[in-house]
Design a protein around this motif. Sequence first.
Motif, mmCIF file in Angstrom:
data_model
loop_
_atom_site.group_PDB
_atom_site.id
_atom_site.type_symbol
_atom_site.label_atom_id
_atom_site.label_comp_id
_atom_site.label_asym_id
_atom_site.label_seq_id
_atom_site.Cartn_x
_atom_site.Cartn_y
_atom_site.Cartn_z
ATOM 1 N N ILE A 87 17.133 -8.714 3.802
ATOM 2 C CA ILE A 87 17.270 -7.277 3.529
ATOM 3 C C ILE A 87 15.906 -6.634 3.364
ATOM 4 N N MET A 88 15.012 -7.309 2.630
ATOM 5 C CA MET A 88 13.665 -6.752 2.444
ATOM 6 C C MET A 88 12.918 -6.654 3.772
ATOM 7 N N ASP A 89 13.027 -7.680 4.613
ATOM 8 C CA ASP A 89 12.340 -7.650 5.906
ATOM 9 C C ASP A 89 12.920 -6.575 6.823
ATOM 10 N N LEU A 90 14.241 -6.434 6.832
ATOM 11 C CA LEU A 90 14.857 -5.401 7.660
ATOM 12 C C LEU A 90 14.467 -4.007 7.182
ATOM 13 N N TRP A 91 14.373 -3.857 5.855
ATOM 14 C CA TRP A 91 13.942 -2.553 5.331
ATOM 15 C C TRP A 91 12.533 -2.219 5.809
ATOM 16 N N LEU A 92 11.639 -3.230 5.804
ATOM 17 C CA LEU A 92 10.269 -2.989 6.244
ATOM 18 C C LEU A 92 10.224 -2.672 7.738
ATOM 19 N N VAL A 93 11.038 -3.335 8.535
ATOM 20 C CA VAL A 93 11.100 -3.040 9.969
ATOM 21 C C VAL A 93 11.577 -1.608 10.189
ATOM 22 N N ALA A 94 12.595 -1.179 9.435
ATOM 23 C CA ALA A 94 13.097 0.194 9.553
ATOM 24 C C ALA A 94 12.000 1.189 9.172
ATOM 25 N N PHE A 95 11.230 0.863 8.129
ATOM 26 C CA PHE A 95 10.122 1.743 7.716
ATOM 27 C C PHE A 95 9.065 1.830 8.820
ATOM 28 N N TRP A 96 8.784 0.683 9.468
ATOM 29 C CA TRP A 96 7.800 0.684 10.554
ATOM 30 C C TRP A 96 8.280 1.523 11.742
ATOM 31 N N LEU A 97 9.577 1.466 12.053
ATOM 32 C CA LEU A 97 10.105 2.257 13.162
ATOM 33 C C LEU A 97 9.995 3.749 12.870
ATOM 34 N N ARG A 98 10.124 4.125 11.607
ATOM 35 C CA ARG A 98 10.046 5.551 11.264
ATOM 36 C C ARG A 98 8.616 6.050 11.156
ATOM 37 N N SER A 99 7.726 5.212 10.601
ATOM 38 C CA SER A 99 6.368 5.686 10.297
ATOM 39 C C SER A 99 5.303 5.137 11.230
ATOM 40 N N GLY A 100 5.591 4.083 11.941
ATOM 41 C CA GLY A 100 4.609 3.477 12.826
ATOM 42 C C GLY A 100 3.646 2.548 12.130
ATOM 43 N N GLY A 101 3.833 2.256 10.862
ATOM 44 C CA GLY A 101 2.944 1.354 10.121
ATOM 45 C C GLY A 101 3.688 0.659 8.993
ATOM 46 N N PHE A 102 3.004 -0.311 8.372
ATOM 47 C CA PHE A 102 3.625 -1.058 7.276
ATOM 48 C C PHE A 102 3.122 -0.632 5.901
ATOM 49 N N SER A 103 1.948 -0.001 5.864
ATOM 50 C CA SER A 103 1.376 0.419 4.573
ATOM 51 C C SER A 103 2.203 1.561 3.984
ATOM 52 N N PRO A 104 2.380 1.629 2.681
ATOM 53 C CA PRO A 104 1.813 0.713 1.658
ATOM 54 C C PRO A 104 2.822 -0.361 1.216
ATOM 55 N N TYR A 105 3.686 -0.791 2.118
ATOM 56 C CA TYR A 105 4.774 -1.717 1.737
ATOM 57 C C TYR A 105 4.647 -3.082 2.399
ATOM 58 N N LYS A 106 3.419 -3.503 2.698
ATOM 59 C CA LYS A 106 3.243 -4.824 3.294
ATOM 60 C C LYS A 106 3.779 -5.932 2.378
ATOM 61 N N PHE A 107 3.657 -5.723 1.049
ATOM 62 C CA PHE A 107 4.092 -6.758 0.103
ATOM 63 C C PHE A 107 5.596 -7.026 0.230
#
Length: 291
Positions: free
Chosen positions: A214-234
């Motif tokens: 779930i955490m990894d999928l959330w980060l992928v969804a964030f990357w698709l919306r914003s084009g980056g992983f910061s500030p949620y790389k952790f």
Amino acid sequence: MKVLISIPALDEEATIGEVLGALPRSLEGASAVECLVVDDGSADRTAEVAEAGGARVVRHREVPLLVGPILGGNADAVTGNRFHDGRRPAGMPRLRYWGNLFFSRLLNALLEERLHDVSCGFRSYSREALLNLNLFGRHTYTQESLLDLVHKGLRVSEVPITVRYPKERRSRVARSLVGYGVNALKIILRTARDFKPLRFFGAMAGSVILVGVIMDLWLVAFWLRSGGFSPYKFVGFTGTALVVVGILILGFALLADMLDRLRVNQERVLYQQRKMMFGGRGARIETSEEP
């Protein structure tokens, strides 16, 4: 100092009077000598004869009810049910009553059984049940014995009983309700771990992996919306770490399931040894492995 002579008796109408008559009525150094006869559900006049012989009598009227299902071949073990009417027994503290309900529901979930009172110490066991029973907890046997017997395919039934709780009574087992609850919970979880290791550790592994995914999928969804992983790389690092830990736990679950076969075989060997030791001549040693 007073001396009390205690005699258990079952259907001893013909001999209890003679036994009482042979007992001393005074002893040097004793201020008094009294006799107590414990009538374990006699169907004859044992109690009346004992009282006529000068003994105090305590009658266990519920004993026939407790052993009835075993003698009738309908159960291997019987436990008393203090909550058969759906109400809290008179005098039982509310917190203790709620604790009993909690443990009953927990064991029902683990055993897939329908028991109402798993903490009652008023029990009877068949010979087969005692030969199979293996207990390791040092705190209380009540929940652990049910887990052990039901997991081995033995039948457990309940009979309604009535208990009284005087206000001045203090439990010698549950002096601290928190301490009792923690110790009983540890015994229950350890027993569940030993009998259902794949289910126990598999559920743990599945929960950890699910959170990580779930955490990894959330980060992928964030990357698709914003084009980056910061500030949620952790979030991604944590999710991936949880997935790895979950996979390791799953591997441990498979290993524990393999070791469980050894436990089953060892307990069967122990059962056969007990059976031969206590009169079961000619018993065969069986294992769980098929030829």
